[in-house]
Structures are given as structure tokens and as C-alpha cells.
Design a protein around this motif. Structure first.
Motif, PDB file in Angstrom:
ATOM      1  N   ARG A  89      44.340  19.658  -8.951  1.00  0.00           N
ATOM      2  CA  ARG A  89      44.581  21.109  -9.007  1.00  0.00           C
ATOM      3  C   ARG A  89      44.252  21.664 -10.387  1.00  0.00           C
ATOM      4  O   ARG A  89      44.429  20.983 -11.388  1.00  0.00           O
ATOM      5  N   TRP A  90      43.794  22.909 -10.419  1.00  0.00           N
ATOM      6  CA  TRP A  90      43.430  23.584 -11.662  1.00  0.00           C
ATOM      7  C   TRP A  90      44.495  24.622 -11.998  1.00  0.00           C
ATOM      8  O   TRP A  90      44.907  25.398 -11.146  1.00  0.00           O
ATOM      9  N   ASP A  91      44.922  24.636 -13.252  1.00  0.00           N
ATOM     10  CA  ASP A  91      45.909  25.610 -13.702  1.00  0.00           C
ATOM     11  C   ASP A  91      45.327  26.607 -14.693  1.00  0.00           C
ATOM     12  O   ASP A  91      45.995  27.549 -15.082  1.00  0.00           O
ATOM     13  N   SER A  92      44.095  26.397 -15.111  1.00  0.00           N
ATOM     14  CA  SER A  92      43.516  27.250 -16.158  1.00  0.00           C
ATOM     15  C   SER A  92      42.872  28.490 -15.552  1.00  0.00           C
ATOM     16  O   SER A  92      42.750  28.638 -14.343  1.00  0.00           O
ATOM     17  N   ASP A  93      42.453  29.392 -16.421  1.00  0.00           N
ATOM     18  CA  ASP A  93      41.781  30.623 -16.004  1.00  0.00           C
ATOM     19  C   ASP A  93      40.271  30.483 -16.044  1.00  0.00           C
ATOM     20  O   ASP A  93      39.550  31.483 -16.065  1.00  0.00           O
ATOM     21  N   LYS A 119      37.376  31.874  -9.144  1.00  0.00           N
ATOM     22  CA  LYS A 119      38.425  31.070  -9.761  1.00  0.00           C
ATOM     23  C   LYS A 119      38.692  29.842  -8.894  1.00  0.00           C
ATOM     24  O   LYS A 119      39.063  29.964  -7.728  1.00  0.00           O
ATOM     25  N   ALA A 137      40.648  26.575  -7.402  1.00  0.00           N
ATOM     26  CA  ALA A 137      42.031  26.178  -7.173  1.00  0.00           C
ATOM     27  C   ALA A 137      42.194  24.674  -7.382  1.00  0.00           C
ATOM     28  O   ALA A 137      43.220  24.229  -7.886  1.00  0.00           O
ATOM     29  N   ALA A 138      41.174  23.897  -6.994  1.00  0.00           N
ATOM     30  CA  ALA A 138      41.270  22.437  -7.100  1.00  0.00           C
ATOM     31  C   ALA A 138      39.892  21.823  -6.907  1.00  0.00           C
ATOM     32  O   ALA A 138      38.977  22.468  -6.407  1.00  0.00           O
ATOM     33  N   GLN A 192      39.877  29.764  -4.895  1.00  0.00           N
ATOM     34  CA  GLN A 192      41.076  30.513  -4.478  1.00  0.00           C
ATOM     35  C   GLN A 192      40.706  31.639  -3.557  1.00  0.00           C
ATOM     36  O   GLN A 192      39.654  32.132  -3.509  1.00  0.00           O
TER      37      GLN A 192
END
Length: 135
Positions: free
Chosen positions: A24-28, A36, A38-39, A135
Motif C-alpha cells: 500500500r502507498w501512503d504518500s502523495d 494517485k 493506492a497500492a 485510487q
């Protein structure tokens, strides 16, 4: 016949399984198209065939359960589950686990057959799929 069964069990223990991973990605960070992520998702499945025709064993695709059990040792004997369709079923399950949209980008699938390690007697078939879930 006894030696054949020992060889089949040895092949199963030598890596005849499937593997899936969701990161999973948490960055912007955005993709080149301004989307954007999500993973990221990767899945690979192996199977072995005698002389490239007779299936000996295969890994089962990840199509149910949580992310904690994605890399369990899951083998089916005398079948061939290492297909692009089964990898896409794993991707569909990963999309359900991540939630949000059903959009992906940079979808790559690689199919590899390797006879050399067994003097052309047993074929190792690998199907690997990876993508970026948006996303």
C-alpha cells in the motif's frame, strides 16, 4: 512408480506454489498521468510439467482470504493452475481487498518456461503479473 512419487513430492517442496503481495502507498506521489496510486500488486504462480505436457504440481492462485495468508504453501498435484486468467483472478481479489476503484495501470504479465535445469525432462512454468492499483 515409487521413484516417480518421490520426484513429484520433491518438486512440490522445491517451490511449486504461488505468491501474492500488496504494498500500500501512503504518500502523495502521483503517476505520470496525474493519478494517485493506492497500492502495488504482484502475483506469481509456478507449475511443473513432465516433458512439458503432463502436469505434476502447481500453486493455487490467491482468490480468498486476508493478506496475511497470501504466501502460504498451497499446492495441487497433477494440475496446472499457473495461467494468466488465474493471476487476473488474484488481481481481482486484491482490488477487493484494497477497496476503492477497480482501476489499474502498468499491468505487466511475464510467462517463462524453463527446461534447462532438468535436462529437458521437467518444465518449470512461471506466470508473473504486476500492476499499480489506482485510487
Amino acid at each position: 512408480m515409487r521413484k516417480f512419487l518421490y520426484a513429484a513430492v520433491a518438486l512440490a517442496l522445491a517451490g511449486c506454489s504461488s505468491y501474492s503481495e500488496i504494498a500500500r502507498w501512503d504518500s502523495d506521489t502521483l503517476t505520470n498521468d496525474g493519478e494517485k496510486p493506492a497500492a502495488t500488486f504482484i502475483t506469481q504462480n509456478f507449475s511443473y510439467q513432465l516433458f512439458g505436457v503432463i502436469p505434476l504440481c502447481t500453486g493455487l492462485p490467491w482468490t480468498e482470504g486476508d493478506e496475511d495468508i497470501m504466501d502460504e504453501f498451497n499446492v495441487r498435484f497433477f494440475a496446472d493452475e499457473a495461467t494468466i486468467d488465474n493471476n487476473l483472478l488474484s488481481l481481482r481479489h486484491a482490488l477487493d481487498r484494497v477497496g476503492g476503484s477497480r482501476r489499474v495501470t502498468q499491468l505487466h504479465t511475464k510467462v517463462d518456461n524453463d527446461y534447462f535445469w532438468s535436462l529437458f525432462i521437467v518444465n518449470r512454468h512461471e506466470v508473473r503479473t504486476q500492476c499499480l492499483i489506482l485510487q
